[in-house]
Design a protein around this motif. Structure first.
Motif, PDB file in Angstrom:
ATOM      1  N   GLU A 106      33.594  51.744  34.851  1.00 26.54           N
ATOM      2  CA  GLU A 106      34.335  51.046  33.805  1.00 26.54           C
ATOM      3  C   GLU A 106      34.921  52.026  32.786  1.00 26.54           C
ATOM      4  O   GLU A 106      35.820  51.655  32.032  1.00 26.54           O
ATOM      5  CB  GLU A 106      33.416  50.047  33.104  1.00 26.54           C
ATOM      6  CG  GLU A 106      32.943  48.918  34.013  1.00 26.54           C
ATOM      7  CD  GLU A 106      32.002  47.969  33.309  1.00 26.54           C
ATOM      8  OE1 GLU A 106      31.754  48.190  32.094  1.00 26.54           O
ATOM      9  OE2 GLU A 106      31.507  47.029  33.950  1.00 26.54           O
ATOM     10  N   ARG A 157      35.781  42.018  48.582  1.00 21.76           N
ATOM     11  CA  ARG A 157      35.316  42.358  47.233  1.00 21.76           C
ATOM     12  C   ARG A 157      36.368  41.904  46.212  1.00 21.76           C
ATOM     13  O   ARG A 157      37.143  42.717  45.693  1.00 21.76           O
ATOM     14  CB  ARG A 157      35.063  43.861  47.106  1.00 21.76           C
ATOM     15  CG  ARG A 157      33.986  44.396  48.034  1.00 21.76           C
ATOM     16  CD  ARG A 157      33.898  45.917  47.929  1.00 21.76           C
ATOM     17  NE  ARG A 157      33.621  46.344  46.574  1.00 21.76           N
ATOM     18  CZ  ARG A 157      32.391  46.562  46.075  1.00 21.76           C
ATOM     19  NH1 ARG A 157      31.330  46.376  46.854  1.00 21.76           N
ATOM     20  NH2 ARG A 157      32.218  46.968  44.837  1.00 21.76           N
ATOM     21  N   PRO A 158      36.431  40.611  45.925  1.00 24.17           N
ATOM     22  CA  PRO A 158      37.480  40.116  45.009  1.00 24.17           C
ATOM     23  C   PRO A 158      37.353  40.669  43.587  1.00 24.17           C
ATOM     24  O   PRO A 158      38.347  40.700  42.859  1.00 24.17           O
ATOM     25  CB  PRO A 158      37.272  38.593  45.038  1.00 24.17           C
ATOM     26  CG  PRO A 158      35.872  38.393  45.515  1.00 24.17           C
ATOM     27  CD  PRO A 158      35.591  39.526  46.448  1.00 24.17           C
ATOM     28  N   THR A 159      36.164  41.102  43.188  1.00 25.03           N
ATOM     29  CA  THR A 159      36.013  41.621  41.821  1.00 25.03           C
ATOM     30  C   THR A 159      36.674  42.985  41.632  1.00 25.03           C
ATOM     31  O   THR A 159      36.813  43.438  40.485  1.00 25.03           O
ATOM     32  CB  THR A 159      34.527  41.733  41.467  1.00 25.03           C
ATOM     33  OG1 THR A 159      33.855  42.544  42.437  1.00 25.03           O
ATOM     34  CG2 THR A 159      33.874  40.354  41.440  1.00 25.03           C
ATOM     35  N   ASP A 160      37.097  43.634  42.714  1.00 27.81           N
ATOM     36  CA  ASP A 160      37.775  44.930  42.590  1.00 27.81           C
ATOM     37  C   ASP A 160      39.240  44.783  42.208  1.00 27.81           C
ATOM     38  O   ASP A 160      39.944  45.793  42.074  1.00 27.81           O
ATOM     39  CB  ASP A 160      37.665  45.715  43.901  1.00 27.81           C
ATOM     40  CG  ASP A 160      36.266  46.291  44.111  1.00 27.81           C
ATOM     41  OD1 ASP A 160      35.520  46.367  43.131  1.00 27.81           O
ATOM     42  OD2 ASP A 160      35.933  46.634  45.256  1.00 27.81           O
ATOM     43  N   ARG A 161      39.723  43.552  42.029  1.00 26.90           N
ATOM     44  CA  ARG A 161      41.129  43.357  41.675  1.00 26.90           C
ATOM     45  C   ARG A 161      41.477  44.081  40.383  1.00 26.90           C
ATOM     46  O   ARG A 161      42.566  44.673  40.250  1.00 26.90           O
ATOM     47  CB  ARG A 161      41.422  41.863  41.517  1.00 26.90           C
ATOM     48  CG  ARG A 161      42.846  41.550  41.056  1.00 26.90           C
ATOM     49  CD  ARG A 161      43.070  40.047  40.937  1.00 26.90           C
ATOM     50  NE  ARG A 161      44.437  39.745  40.562  1.00 26.90           N
ATOM     51  CZ  ARG A 161      44.842  39.558  39.310  1.00 26.90           C
ATOM     52  NH1 ARG A 161      43.966  39.674  38.307  1.00 26.90           N
ATOM     53  NH2 ARG A 161      46.101  39.278  39.045  1.00 26.90           N
ATOM     54  N   THR A 162      40.575  44.080  39.415  1.00 26.04           N
ATOM     55  CA  THR A 162      40.844  44.748  38.135  1.00 26.04           C
ATOM     56  C   THR A 162      41.141  46.229  38.335  1.00 26.04           C
ATOM     57  O   THR A 162      42.078  46.782  37.723  1.00 26.04           O
ATOM     58  CB  THR A 162      39.636  44.570  37.202  1.00 26.04           C
ATOM     59  OG1 THR A 162      39.396  43.173  37.011  1.00 26.04           O
ATOM     60  CG2 THR A 162      39.887  45.231  35.862  1.00 26.04           C
ATOM     61  N   GLN A 295      38.402  38.142  27.120  1.00 26.00           N
ATOM     62  CA  GLN A 295      37.036  38.398  27.582  1.00 26.00           C
ATOM     63  C   GLN A 295      36.142  38.835  26.435  1.00 26.00           C
ATOM     64  O   GLN A 295      34.979  38.410  26.337  1.00 26.00           O
ATOM     65  CB  GLN A 295      37.047  39.473  28.664  1.00 26.00           C
ATOM     66  CG  GLN A 295      35.678  39.750  29.288  1.00 26.00           C
ATOM     67  CD  GLN A 295      35.752  40.777  30.386  1.00 26.00           C
ATOM     68  OE1 GLN A 295      36.805  41.339  30.672  1.00 26.00           O
ATOM     69  NE2 GLN A 295      34.627  41.044  31.017  1.00 26.00           N
TER      70      GLN A 295
END
Length: 598
Positions: A106, A157-162, A295
């Motif tokens: 991050e 791994r859909p959370t890797d879109r960011t 967020q």
């Protein structure tokens, strides 16, 4: 495949000289400049994370300033190697980067996004070009592969879109600013790189509007629609299907060849595409900033809610401790009058003595006891179950159906035996708390309330051994007239009303804790005998307690004697023109409470 491992010192000779020169000048020691050897650990830790990202354990990750290909990162299928340019981590130094720690990425989302992109290649770029394939067709296939692998990766791994969004500037902008293709192929390549990522959900349609409009002008709408269909089909191609992938690439080349003579190409196409891509990146940055702000706001709201809940729990716990202390001080063995803080009051005890109950009071207690037992009675519940075998009552229709199923060769499902189980429902006990105002304006209620307190306590003791009642007199001080007990008092406690001010809130706390008025499982009733001529603070504190009890399912009844009385919000108001009717009113409310007990 051969590998060369060169052991290099972590500090270069020049760095050693600098350190020696400034060793004793009193300043902090100079930090050694990073060298390729210092990035070996980072590359090894990236390789550990690559196992999860790509699902492969046979890959090597090399991290050093610069790559052999000149690209920010590259995956080599023949060497099973991922090259990663350490300069992507700038301005972080090797000792500040710990990819092995989940969450460390991050701090460098763009660099991690590039790494995720190469992991997607390692996982999904499995097809190999056949011998004799035209180089132009292979280049077109590799262009289509860019968005295809990211789309396939997002399925796992859909959370890797960011992170893939963060890497778009690093991966796309150099290809557009320094193109290897010319003419409409350059515009087509930009469309495949940006609009292809739009179609797999990495970029939003609103963000890519500038590139979409420019490509429609340069390529013409029909050609752009054809190219969109081609890269959409390529994105659905299987990882191993080289034949289909090259077929899409060939169709891509044929579409461009057919349209090239009729489409004029602007001379400043590279600048136009760079400006449009820059607008896309700026729009992405604005969207990401808004998402981060939302967020952060949601996180802040959740933190504030958690803090408020924790404070509320702490406040409730403090209130329970205070109520327990109040109940302990009020229901003391000697029934002395106490101050709100629990210390004995030097004066103001309203109790004047006691007397034997009258025959009428004994008769009223007996009648109330019978009424309470009738209200507490619960019908037995019946539960019927069926089974294929005894015990139980035989149902002939189900037995014949079972025989028919068995004769037909099917598995019997009919259950001919019925068993009825009857259970007795428990009788709920009774909890009645009476808070009587003994300020000077309530002198007319003392006699009837004293009689009612004895009648209710006697009836509850005769109804159920678990039933309990208690009576508290309050002005500024608190006095227990009857204590929480399942035993009926032998005598009627007499009291007078000549006090001043009011303390109903602490009286309710004492009765609540002493009788468990907030706990379900019993018929619960709180009776407040008062004209409610209170100050605003006194009223607010009392109403808070009343609302808490009613929310817990406890009935709250307010008895008044004059029409000038005020109504406490949350209570059921009952006006008694004759004070002598107070025992009957309290008895009826107690009966209703135990009937509705849950």
């Amino acid at each position: 495949m051969s590998a060369h491992h060169v052991q290099s010192p972590a500090t270069a000779p020049d760095d050693v000289a600098d350190l020696a020169r400034w060793a004793d000048d009193g300043a902090p020691p100079a930090q050694p400049r990073s060298s390729p050897a210092a990035w070996l650990r980072v590359g090894a830790e990236l390789g550990d994370r690559l196992v999860d990202l790509a699902g492969r354990q046979d890959l090597l990750v090399t991290c050093r300033p610069g790559t052999r290909s000149g690209a920010p990162a590259a995956f080599s299928p023949s060497l099973a190697e991922v090259e990663f340019d350490a300069r992507l981590f700038a301005p972080l130094q090797p000792h500040e980067i710990n990819p092995r720690i989940v969450g460390d990425e991050e701090r460098y989302p763009a660099a991690w996004g590039v790494f995720v992109h190469e992991a997607a290649h390692a996982a999904h770029s499995i097809w190999t070009e056949p011998a004799g394939a035209a180089p132009r067709v292979v280049e077109a296939a590799l262009l289509l592969e860019e968005s295809r692998v990211e789309g396939q990766h997002l399925l796992r791994r859909p959370t890797d879109r960011t992170y893939l969004r963060a890497s778009a500037r690093t991966l796309v902008m150099p290809d557009i600013a320094h193109p290897t293709l010319q003419g409409i192929e350059q515009a087509a390549g930009a469309a495949a790189l940006i609009l292809g990522r739009r179609d797999i959900g990495i970029l939003d349609a609103a963000e890519t509007r500038a590139v979409a409009e420019l490509c429609e002008q340069v390529l013409d709408a029909p050609l752009l629609a054809t190219l969109t269909r081609i890269w959409g089909a390529a994105q659905q191609c299987a990882d191993h299907d080289a034949t289909t992938m090259l077929a899409h690439a060939q169709e891509w080349c044929d579409a461009l060849d057919a349209a090239t003579p009729a489409l004029p190409v602007p001379g400043n196409l590279t600048d136009l595409l760079s400006d449009a891509a820059g607008a896309v990146m700026n729009s992405m940055a604005a969207t990401d900033a808004a998402d981060l702000a939302a967020q952060a706001a949601a996180t802040h709201a959740m933190a504030a809610q958690s803090k408020a809940q924790a404070e509320d729990r702490a406040q409730r716990a403090g209130q329970r401790r205070k109520a327990a202390a109040t109940a302990k001080s009020v229901f003391n063995p000697r029934s002395t009058t106490v101050d709100p803080d629990g210390t004995p009051a030097p004066y103001g005890n309203p109790v004047t003595g006691s007397r034997k109950p009258t025959a009428a009071e004994r008769s009223a207690a007996a009648r109330l006891s019978r009424a309470l037992r009738a209200a507490a009675y619960r019908e037995r519940t019946e539960e019927r179950t069926t089974s294929p075998t005894p015990p139980g009552r035989l149902n002939m229709r189900a037995a014949l159906a079972r025989d028919a199923q068995r004769a037909a060769g099917s598995v019997p499902t009919a259950e001919p035996f019925t068993h009825t189980r009857r259970r007795t429902s428990p009788t709920p006990p009774l909890r009645v708390g009476i808070a009587v105002d003994v300020s000077g304006s309530m002198s007319a209620a003392t006699g009837p309330v004293a009689s009612a307190a004895w009648i209710v306590a006697r009836a509850a003791a005769l109804t159920d051994p678990d039933s309990r009642t208690a009576t508290v007199a309050y002005d500024m001080h608190l006095t227990a007239l009857t204590r929480p007990s399942n035993r009926a008092p032998e005598r009627v406690t007499l009291f007078e009303a000549n006090g001043g001010n009011h303390n109903l809130a602490d009286a309710i706390d004492a009765l609540d804790h002493g009788l468990d008025l907030s706990r379900p499982g019993a018929g619960r009733l709180l009776v407040i005998v008062t004209d409610a001529h209170y100050g605003s603070d006194e009223t607010a504190q009392a109403v808070t307690r009343v609302k808490r009890l009613t929310a817990a399912g406890c009935a709250v009844l307010q008895l008044t004697l004059t029409t000038e009385s005020q109504h406490l919000p949350g209570t059921t108001l009952l006006h008694l023109p004759k004070p002598s009717s107070a025992p009957a009113a309290i008895a009826k409310a107690a009966t209703d409470a135990i009937r509705k007990a849950r």
